[in-house]
Design an enzyme around this catalytic site. Structure first.
Site, PDB file in Angstrom:
ATOM      1  N   LYS A  55      21.191  41.767  23.206  1.00 32.07           N
ATOM      2  CA  LYS A  55      20.819  43.109  22.735  1.00 32.07           C
ATOM      3  C   LYS A  55      19.423  43.480  23.243  1.00 32.07           C
ATOM      4  O   LYS A  55      19.170  44.624  23.620  1.00 32.07           O
ATOM      5  CB  LYS A  55      20.848  43.163  21.209  1.00 32.07           C
ATOM      6  CG  LYS A  55      20.372  44.503  20.645  1.00 32.07           C
ATOM      7  CD  LYS A  55      20.498  44.574  19.143  1.00 32.07           C
ATOM      8  CE  LYS A  55      20.016  45.940  18.630  1.00 32.07           C
ATOM      9  NZ  LYS A  55      20.216  46.102  17.181  1.00 32.07           N
ATOM     10  N   HIS A  57      59.433  41.006  45.315  1.00 33.65           N
ATOM     11  CA  HIS A  57      59.112  42.051  44.331  1.00 33.65           C
ATOM     12  C   HIS A  57      59.508  41.641  42.919  1.00 33.65           C
ATOM     13  O   HIS A  57      60.141  42.399  42.185  1.00 33.65           O
ATOM     14  CB  HIS A  57      59.759  43.380  44.725  1.00 33.65           C
ATOM     15  CG  HIS A  57      59.312  43.894  46.060  1.00 33.65           C
ATOM     16  ND1 HIS A  57      57.984  44.070  46.386  1.00 33.65           N
ATOM     17  CD2 HIS A  57      60.015  44.234  47.168  1.00 33.65           C
ATOM     18  CE1 HIS A  57      57.897  44.508  47.635  1.00 33.65           C
ATOM     19  NE2 HIS A  57      59.107  44.607  48.130  1.00 33.65           N
ATOM     20  N   TYR A  75      42.616  44.740  46.303  1.00 32.03           N
ATOM     21  CA  TYR A  75      43.106  45.937  45.617  1.00 32.03           C
ATOM     22  C   TYR A  75      44.274  45.527  44.734  1.00 32.03           C
ATOM     23  O   TYR A  75      44.664  44.358  44.702  1.00 32.03           O
ATOM     24  CB  TYR A  75      43.515  47.029  46.609  1.00 32.03           C
ATOM     25  CG  TYR A  75      44.492  46.615  47.696  1.00 32.03           C
ATOM     26  CD1 TYR A  75      45.860  46.531  47.444  1.00 32.03           C
ATOM     27  CD2 TYR A  75      44.043  46.325  48.979  1.00 32.03           C
ATOM     28  CE1 TYR A  75      46.749  46.169  48.431  1.00 32.03           C
ATOM     29  CE2 TYR A  75      44.930  45.953  49.988  1.00 32.03           C
ATOM     30  CZ  TYR A  75      46.285  45.878  49.702  1.00 32.03           C
ATOM     31  OH  TYR A  75      47.171  45.517  50.686  1.00 32.03           O
TER      32      TYR A  75
END
Length: 532
Positions: free
Chosen positions: A143, A284, A222
């Site tokens: 903090k 896939h 990605y």
């Protein structure tokens, strides 16, 4: 207003660590810069034994460690030193009045709670390994990152030393911000682990709040598509698979590689090596071929022959050590990833020339019967469910037709059922002699899945110069019940002689009657395997 360009010197450090790897080298580097060391318990003892000067926290708090170490750092002399704003006159006055020294650097890693759970610690042992003082100090220091550096990972020891070297014993605001981010993520993950453990210990099915956490394993180029950012995080479990696999060769795994490889490995793990070699080829996230064989090469070739076209650029998972002969066969076509619980030196050497092929070796197979959680984000929340660890044996099957299935049909149906569990719904899987010969996946209509799987078999038969498709004399598995007889009859037209399905439809009897009329054998599992 925070001066984001300000450098703040590090003069005093508090060290309290459970994982002491790298500690002595770090502490020596800090004292070499004239930084005062405060410490607790075992950390202080280790530092002294290394010949370093260190002050006990008990000396600055005026209280000894007590209650088996449960209370040692929960004191204003510690938290005031972490939380005080050095540019606030009132804070500085309070520090002077109460003789509180500033703490510029906090080095803390937490009690090994996750490790205790992973090792099967009992309830009391796990409770004792829940850290209290550590997270409190971490949160306080993080903090106040305007002034305080908080290091919670040993991986940040060297970056800390590099920062101090670059800034003549000081650190930048940006550096402290980054440390604070890591610190809060660590306490969040720690609390999530405790919460998850207590949820299981108390057998809570749906606790009011859920927390999930992970540790970054890899930043990905990605996501599913180039415009999406992505990363791979591990959950700290010791379940064999991608998270603890060793990549022997090949370029970096992509998001889709990881997703598909996980699907392949979970599927092949259904088949124990004790029952023979097995191979699964995935494209896939759906299997385009799964088979057993007398040898691993044979298992691969039989899986490949289910759908050679789709296998190109696929993911190959094996249930035992990859050998040179199988590696040679696989290398004949382009393959993205091979994952297996081991590989011979000869196999590794043979594949080394395939620079783009990723070879992953795991510490074993994943147990398909173990419990676990799966979660999926939806708009505004998460769906959470148990892992589909349901399985059936021969004794669980209920024959509902006049014709009893043969022993061979029963074996093939159980094989087909294991594969169907890993095919996207609506799933239809034709199997013959321990190998898939047609797979229909992810269709809106179960009839279409039956037709597509049969058509793929016909296409392969033509490509291989066979007189008839391999679905002739096969069995067929459906991941959910046949709502009408049309799907069943489509499978019969393709040549299937026996059917395995969950049952449970209002029209079960009509489907059973159609099976009897077609001369099929049919068994019901009483369990479905939807996979969306």
């Amino acid at each position: 207003m925070t001066d984001t360009n300000a450098l703040h010197p590090v003069r005093r450090a508090l060290i309290s660590v459970s994982d002491k790897s790298g500690l002595i080298d770090l502490a020596k580097a800090l004292t070499g810069r004239g930084i005062e060391l405060l410490s607790t318990g075992g950390s202080a003892k280790m530092l002294r034994e290394a010949g370093l000067e260190v002050r006990d926290v008990a000396e600055i708090t005026g209280f000894p460690e007590m209650m088996d170490g449960r209370v040692k750092t929960l004191h204003p002399a510690v938290h005031g030193g972490l939380l005080a704003l050095r540019d606030d006159a009132a804070h500085v006055e309070a520090m002077n009045t109460h003789n509180i020294g500033a703490i510029d650097l906090l080095i803390v890693n937490l009690y090994p709670f996750e490790e205790t759970v992973a090792k099967g610690g009992d309830y009391d042992d796990c409770i004792e390994n829940i850290d209290i003082g550590g997270p409190a100090m971490i949160r306080a220091g993080a903090k106040n990152h305007k002034f305080v550096n908080v290091v919670v990972d040993t991986a940040d020891y060297q970056p800390l030393l590099d920062e101090l070297e670059a800034n003549d014993g000081a650190t930048s605001y940006a550096f402290r911000q980054k440390l604070a981010l890591t610190a809060y993520a660590r306490t969040g993950a720690y609390d999530a682990a405790v919460s998850a453990w207590m949820t299981g210990a108390l057998a809570e099915v749906a606790p009011r709040r859920r927390a999930f956490a992970g540790t970054l394993a890899q930043t990905l180029r990605y996501g599913e598509n180039p415009h999406q950012t992505a990363a791979f995080y591990t959950d700290g479990s010791n379940r064999p698979g991608l998270a603890n696999a060793v990549q022997v060769q090949g370029k970096e795994l992509s998001y889709n590689n990881i997703n598909d490889t996980d699907a392949a490995f979970e599927l092949v793990s259904e088949f124990l090596p004790a029952n023979g070699p097995a191979c699964a080829i995935i494209k896939h996230a759906n299997p385009c071929g799964v088979a057993r064989g007398q040898t691993l090469r044979e298992a691969y070739m039989r899986a490949f022959d289910c759908d050679r076209t789709s296998a190109f650029g696929g993911i190959i998972a094996l249930n035992e050590t990859l050998d040179e002969e199988t590696a040679a066969e696989i290398s004949e076509i382009f393959t993205e990833v091979i994952i297996a619980p081991g590989a011979s030196d000869a196999a590794k050497a043979l594949l080394a020339s395939k620079k783009n092929l990723r070879l992953l070796l795991t510490p074993g197979l994943a147990d398909p019967t173990t419990a676990g959680l799966m979660f999926k984000q939806v708009s505004g929340g998460f769906l959470v469910q148990d892992r589909d660890n349901g399985h059936i044996d021969m004794d669980d099957l209920r024959v509902v037709t006049k014709r009893q299935p043969s022993e061979k049909e029963m074996a093939d149906m159980l094989f087909a059922w294991k594969v169907a569990k890993h095919v996207k719904s609506n799933a239809i899987v034709y199997v013959k002699d321990g190998a898939t010969v047609g797979v229909g996946a992810g269709q809106m209509s179960r009839v279409d899945s039956c037709r597509i799987a049969a058509q793929k078999s016909r296409d392969m038969a033509e490509a291989m110069g066979l007189a008839e498709p391999l679905t002739i004399g096969s069995v067929v598995a459906s991941d959910a019940f046949f709502p009408f007889a049309d799907g069943l009859l489509t499978a019969a037209e393709a040549g299937a002689t026996a059917v395995i399905q969950p049952g449970g439809s209002m029209r079960d009897q009509a489907v059973i009657d159609a099976a009897d009329e077609a001369g099929l054998a049919m068994v019901l599992t009483g369990m479905r395997h939807f996979r969306h």
